[in-house]
Design an enzyme around this catalytic site. Structure first.
Site, PDB file in Angstrom:
ATOM      1  N   ASP A   5      36.343  76.085 -78.103  1.00  0.00           N
ATOM      2  CA  ASP A   5      36.659  77.061 -77.071  1.00  0.00           C
ATOM      3  C   ASP A   5      35.789  76.835 -75.828  1.00  0.00           C
ATOM      4  O   ASP A   5      34.664  76.325 -75.919  1.00  0.00           O
ATOM      5  CB  ASP A   5      36.423  78.485 -77.583  1.00  0.00           C
ATOM      6  CG  ASP A   5      37.430  78.899 -78.642  1.00  0.00           C
ATOM      7  OD1 ASP A   5      38.470  78.224 -78.761  1.00  0.00           O
ATOM      8  OD2 ASP A   5      37.159  79.888 -79.344  1.00  0.00           O
ATOM      9  N   TYR A   6      36.295  77.267 -74.702  1.00  0.00           N
ATOM     10  CA  TYR A   6      35.575  77.156 -73.426  1.00  0.00           C
ATOM     11  C   TYR A   6      34.136  77.674 -73.516  1.00  0.00           C
ATOM     12  O   TYR A   6      33.210  76.995 -73.055  1.00  0.00           O
ATOM     13  CB  TYR A   6      36.371  77.929 -72.358  1.00  0.00           C
ATOM     14  CG  TYR A   6      35.706  78.037 -71.015  1.00  0.00           C
ATOM     15  CD1 TYR A   6      35.804  77.018 -70.075  1.00  0.00           C
ATOM     16  CD2 TYR A   6      34.990  79.189 -70.670  1.00  0.00           C
ATOM     17  CE1 TYR A   6      35.199  77.128 -68.826  1.00  0.00           C
ATOM     18  CE2 TYR A   6      34.381  79.309 -69.428  1.00  0.00           C
ATOM     19  CZ  TYR A   6      34.480  78.273 -68.510  1.00  0.00           C
ATOM     20  OH  TYR A   6      33.880  78.391 -67.288  1.00  0.00           O
TER      21      TYR A   6
END
Length: 285
Positions: free
Chosen positions: A135-136
């Site tokens: 995830d970012y």
């Protein structure tokens, strides 16, 4: 562009759309979405002609996949990447929090790999590609394929759970010392093992827990959703949180800390670890 793979169609009783038939016929593009994208990029030939998604396969055709090449005008994202392991087949790099792995944005890890990794000397070398996602807001280890065969093989190894991933997170609230979380995500089985390594009191959050996590499935946001579901969300999570208990400005305290697997080509044991970020150590020195 060069032809990277060729498939000969056998006799077919009922004609079928190319985008349906071609799923799984190429090693480097195992998914339906990948096939559709390749067709739209004019990388698929049928009997020597550029194919469209509307084309029907009737039998005895030759389907060819053109090798994807970077356009000379394409700009690479200049971003220094820490490389922890690399050979001709694959690499393991560190992804900092706050950057996308891939996607339509220019500033992605995917777009910075070619400048940070050595080009493979093997005949089936291709542009380096991440074979899984983080995830970012998550930091940690990311596995990269450097040849068409390694990308396919590593994807299969993930599907068959032959690659072990370990994460560390800081979770809030009172927790059991260890346990299993078996809660479906999007109507699919999802399974996570957790172990609390350290706990310290917190005036605002009751407790901080340094937790080791081993996901046994790979659902989207699995760790974040599972820990929120048991009442112990990850510190700094702005999507899965308890009312009034959000920590602003420090990001998500989730880190992909180790990757362990048998190298599919050299058969050596690969076990790479990455120490916890500084923000973790400020809470657990």
């Amino acid at each position: 562009m060069k032809i990277s793979e060729t498939h000969t169609v056998e006799n077919i009783i009922v004609p079928i759309r190319l985008q349906e038939y071609a799923v799984g016929i190429f090693k480097t593009i195992p998914t339906k979405s990948g096939i559709k994208k390749a067709i739209k990029k004019r990388r698929v030939l049928v009997d020597g002609r550029i194919a469209s998604t509307a084309l029907y396969i009737k039998g005895n055709e030759t389907i060819e996949l053109l090798q994807e090449e970077d356009s000379p005008q394409k700009k690479h994202f200049k971003f220094p990447i820490e490389v922890l392991f690399e050979d001709d087949y694959l690499a393991i790099i560190y992804k900092p929090a706050g950057i996308l792995v891939s996607g339509n944005s220019f500033a992605t890890i995917d777009n910075a790999l070619s400048q940070n990794l050595q080009k493979s000397t093997l005949s089936n070398a291709t542009r380096p590609r991440p074979v899984h996602r983080l995830d970012y807001p998550t930091s940690g280890l990311l596995l990269i394929g450097k040849t068409t065969e390694s990308i396919t093989t590593l994807n299969r190894m993930f599907e068959q759970k032959e690659i072990q991933k370990t994460y560390h997170a800081i979770c809030i609230g009172k927790m059991e010392r260890s346990g299993e979380i078996n809660i479906s995500i999007d109507d699919k089985n999802a399974f996570t093992l957790f172990e609390v390594i350290q706990t310290t009191p917190s005036p605002r959050f009751n407790f901080f827990n340094l937790v080791k996590l081993n996901p046994k499935t790979g659902r989207k946001h699995q760790l974040r959703k599972h820990l929120f579901a048991i009442g112990n969300p990850i510190l700094g999570d702005r999507e899965y949180f308890l009312e009034g208990l959000i920590l602003n400005g420090k990001g998500l305290f989730l880190h992909a800390s180790s990757l362990s697997f048998t190298h599919p080509f050299t058969l050596e044991k690969v076990n790479i670890k990455k120490e916890l970020p500084k923000k973790f150590k400020k809470i657990f020195p």
